[in-house]
Design a protein around this motif. Structure first.
Motif, mmCIF file in Angstrom:
data_model
loop_
_atom_site.group_PDB
_atom_site.id
_atom_site.type_symbol
_atom_site.label_atom_id
_atom_site.label_comp_id
_atom_site.label_asym_id
_atom_site.label_seq_id
_atom_site.Cartn_x
_atom_site.Cartn_y
_atom_site.Cartn_z
ATOM 1 N N ALA A 1 1.256 0.207 -9.018
ATOM 2 C CA ALA A 1 2.484 0.994 -8.939
ATOM 3 C C ALA A 1 3.703 0.081 -8.848
ATOM 4 O O ALA A 1 4.742 0.339 -9.464
ATOM 5 C CB ALA A 1 2.430 1.922 -7.728
ATOM 6 N N LEU A 2 3.575 -0.993 -8.077
ATOM 7 C CA LEU A 2 4.675 -1.941 -7.943
ATOM 8 C C LEU A 2 4.997 -2.590 -9.286
ATOM 9 O O LEU A 2 6.172 -2.706 -9.667
ATOM 10 C CB LEU A 2 4.316 -3.006 -6.914
ATOM 11 N N ALA A 3 3.964 -3.002 -10.021
ATOM 12 C CA ALA A 3 4.170 -3.635 -11.323
ATOM 13 C C ALA A 3 4.838 -2.672 -12.302
ATOM 14 O O ALA A 3 5.749 -3.061 -13.052
ATOM 15 C CB ALA A 3 2.835 -4.119 -11.884
ATOM 16 N N ILE B 1 -0.146 6.545 -9.487
ATOM 17 C CA ILE B 1 -0.826 5.277 -9.226
ATOM 18 C C ILE B 1 -0.249 4.663 -7.959
ATOM 19 O O ILE B 1 0.891 4.952 -7.579
ATOM 20 C CB ILE B 1 -0.706 4.301 -10.412
ATOM 21 N N GLU B 2 -1.028 3.832 -7.313
ATOM 22 C CA GLU B 2 -0.645 3.300 -6.007
ATOM 23 C C GLU B 2 -0.845 1.789 -5.967
ATOM 24 O O GLU B 2 -1.499 1.198 -6.824
ATOM 25 C CB GLU B 2 -1.487 3.958 -4.901
ATOM 26 N N GLY B 3 -0.271 1.200 -4.926
ATOM 27 C CA GLY B 3 -0.504 -0.204 -4.643
ATOM 28 C C GLY B 3 0.150 -1.152 -5.624
ATOM 29 O O GLY B 3 1.242 -0.901 -6.143
ATOM 30 N N GLN B 4 -0.546 -2.260 -5.922
ATOM 31 C CA GLN B 4 0.007 -3.313 -6.762
ATOM 32 C C GLN B 4 0.304 -2.822 -8.170
ATOM 33 O O GLN B 4 1.296 -3.233 -8.782
ATOM 34 C CB GLN B 4 -0.982 -4.485 -6.817
ATOM 35 N N THR C 1 0.816 -1.219 0.000
ATOM 36 C CA THR C 1 0.000 0.000 0.000
ATOM 37 C C THR C 1 0.848 1.267 0.000
ATOM 38 O O THR C 1 0.343 2.342 -0.301
ATOM 39 C CB THR C 1 -0.937 0.020 1.229
ATOM 40 N N PHE C 2 2.139 1.150 0.333
ATOM 41 C CA PHE C 2 3.019 2.322 0.345
ATOM 42 C C PHE C 2 3.619 2.606 -1.030
ATOM 43 O O PHE C 2 4.291 3.622 -1.214
ATOM 44 C CB PHE C 2 4.149 2.133 1.352
ATOM 45 N N GLU C 3 3.417 1.697 -1.976
ATOM 46 C CA GLU C 3 4.003 1.875 -3.297
ATOM 47 C C GLU C 3 3.314 3.019 -4.033
ATOM 48 O O GLU C 3 2.090 3.101 -4.080
ATOM 49 C CB GLU C 3 3.878 0.585 -4.110
#
Length: 414
Positions: free
Chosen positions: A58-60, A53-56, A38-40
Motif C-alpha cells: 500500500a505504501l509503494a 491493499i495493506e502494508g508495504q 502496518t497502518f498503511e
C-alpha cells in the motif's frame, strides 16, 4: 579508577534485569520502526470491485500515485491540483458523496491532498480562524502560496498568542528564516514521526529502570556498608557508579536509534528526509527544517532528556533506602510530565513539564509535538519558544542532579 569502572560495568551488565531491558530496547527499535507501515491502507476499484491493499504494498502504491506532487512545491503544482478539486467538486459536490467515483478520487484528488491541505491552511480567515472551502480558493491564491505563508504566520500568532505581543514578534522573526520553496516526497507521514517520539520515551524509560537500583539495592543488601569502608569509598565509588550507568545509557542509545533510523527510513524511503516540515505538519511551522533534520533534532532532544532523566534517577537511588521506593518514583517521574500537561491548566502544566527532566518525552508533551506548536512561555520579560526550553533545561539539570547524587551519597557515609 579504571579497574573499578570495569568491575562496575561488569556487575551492572551481568544483572538479568539489565540484560532484559537492553534486549527489549533493541527489539523495540526494529518493531517501532516497522509498526507504522502496518497502518498503511490503499483502496481502489478494479472491474467493479473494491480492492484494499495493506502494508508495504500500500505504501509503494501510494507513493506511485502521489508522484505528480513529489519534489519541489511550486505554485504551478498547487494550481494544477486545485483545478482537479474544482472540477470534481462542481460535479459531485463533496468528496464524501457516495456518488463520488473511488478511482476518480484516487487518480485526481488523492495525489494533491497533502499540498492542497497546506494551501487551504494558509488561506484561513485571520479573524475567525476558519479555513475556507476549496471552491473558495482561486488559482491566483495558489500562485501566491508562499506570500500567503508569510502573512498567515502573523495572523495565526495573533490568534494563538493574542496577549503576548513579544511571542508574536518572535514567531514572525523565526519564520522569516524559513527558506522557500518547500519540498514534498510522499511516504513518510506523521505516524512515523510520532513513533520515533514514542520509541525515544520507551528507550528513556528502560534506561531509567536500569539506573533505579544502582545505589539503593546495595543499601538494602548491606553491601554498601562494606564498600564504604574500603579506600575507594564515598566520592570515588559514587563517580565510578555514575560513569558506568551513563556509559550503558549512551551505549544503548546510539545503536538502538541507529537501527531505528535505518529501518524506518529504508521502509518509507530515504528521499522522504527532504520533505519540508511545513508540508508534513503545518505550513506555519517555525523552523525551516526538512524531515531528516527534524529526525536528528528530535533524536538529540531525546538524548538530552534521557541523560537528564538518568541523572535524576541516580539522585533518587542515592537518596532512597530501598528499590521499591526508587522504582515507584522512577515510574512516576517518567509519566508525570504527560499527566501534568494533559490534566493541569495549560500554562502551569507547560511550566511543570519543562522543569521535570523527562518532560521532553512522553505523550502530547513531547518535544516532537512542541516543534509543530506555537507555544511560548514567559521567562521574566522574555517569551521563549517551548522547544528551546525542552533542550536547555534538561541540559542544565544534568550537572545539577549529578552533583546532588554525589553529595547525597557521600553524606550518607558520615
Amino acid at each position: 579508577m579504571w579497574r573499578l569502572y570495569r568491575q562496575e560495568m561488569k556487575r551492572i551488565l551481568m544483572t538479568k534485569s539489565t540484560l532484559l531491558f537492553l534486549a527489549a530496547a533493541l527489539i523495540l527499535s526494529v518493531f517501532m520502526a516497522w509498526a507504522p507501515v502496518t497502518f498503511e491502507r490503499y483502496t481502489y476499484e478494479e472491474n467493479g470491485k473494491t480492492i484494499t491493499i495493506e502494508g508495504q504494498n500500500a505504501l509503494a502504491l501510494r507513493k506511485q500515485m502521489e508522484a505528480p506532487s513529489s519534489g519541489e512545491v511550486t505554485p504551478a503544482k498547487l494550481a494544477e491540483g486545485l483545478t482537479y478539486y474544482h472540477k470534481n467538486l462542481e460535479i459531485y459536490g463533496d468528496f464524501y458523496n457516495e456518488d463520488f467515483p473511488l478511482n476518480l478520487k484516487v487518480q485526481e484528488i488523492y495525489p494533491w491532498r497533502q499540498l492542497l491541505q497546506r494551501l487551504r491552511e494558509v488561506m484561513t480567515n485571520p479573524v475567525s480562524g476558519l479555513a475556507p472551502e476549496y471552491t473558495e480558493i482561486s488559482p491566483e491564491d495558489a500562485r501566491t502560496f508562499y506570500d500567503h505563508c508569510r502573512s498567515h504566520i502573523a495572523d495565526l500568532m495573533r490568534l494563538e498568542q493574542k496577549d503576548n505581543p513579544d511571542a508574536q514578534q518572535t514567531a514572525v522573526q523565526m519564520y522569516e528564516k524559513v527558506t522557500t520553496p518547500f519540498y514534498y516526497y510522499p511516504g513518510y507521514n506523521t505516524n512515523m514521526a510520532e513513533y520515533e517520539g514514542i520509541y525515544l520515551f520507551l528507550l528513556m524509560f528502560l534506561c531509567m529502570m536500569i539506573t533505579a537500583p544502582l545505589f539503593c539495592c546495595e543499601y538494602q543488601t548491606g553491601a554498601d556498608d562494606i564498600l564504604r569502608s574500603t579506600r575507594h569509598g564515598r566520592k570515588r565509588l559514587a563517580l565510578v557508579k555514575i560513569l558506568a550507568v551513563l556509559s550503558i545509557g549512551i551505549a544503548a542509545f546510539v545503536p538502538c536509534m541507529t537501527v531505528f533510523q535505518i529501518v524506518s527510513n529504508s521502509l518509507f524511503g530515504w528521499e522522504c528526509r527532504q520533505t519540508s516540515l511545513q508540508i508534513l505538519f503545518s505550513a506555519a511551522s517555525l523552523l525551516g527544517l526538512n524531515v531528516g533534520q527534524m529526525q536528528n533534532l528530535v533524536m538529540f532532544g531525546g538524548f538530552v532528556t534521557m541523560l537528564a532523566s538518568i541523572c535524576f534517577v541516580l539522585f533518587l537511588s542515592a537518596a532512597c533506602k530501598n528499590t521499591t521506593i526508587t522504582t515507584g518514583l522512577t515510574i512516576a517521574s517518567a509519566i508525570l510530565p504527560t499527566l501534568f500537561y494533559m490534566l493541569i491548566g495549560h500554562s502551569l502544566g507547560s511550566y511543570l513539564r519543562v522543569l521535570l527532566p523527562s518532560g521532553g518525552l512522553g505523550g502530547s508533551n513531547a518535544f516532537l509535538y512542541a516543534l509543530a506548536d506555537f507555544e511560548f512561555l514567559k521567562i521574566g520579560p522574555f517569551s521563549v519558544w517551548t522547544p528551546w526550553l525542552l533542550l536547555i533545561v534538561p541540559a542544565l539539570e544534568i550537572p545539577l542532579f549529578l552533583w546532588m547524587t554525589v553529595r547525597t551519597y557521600c553524606r550518607r557515609s558520615l
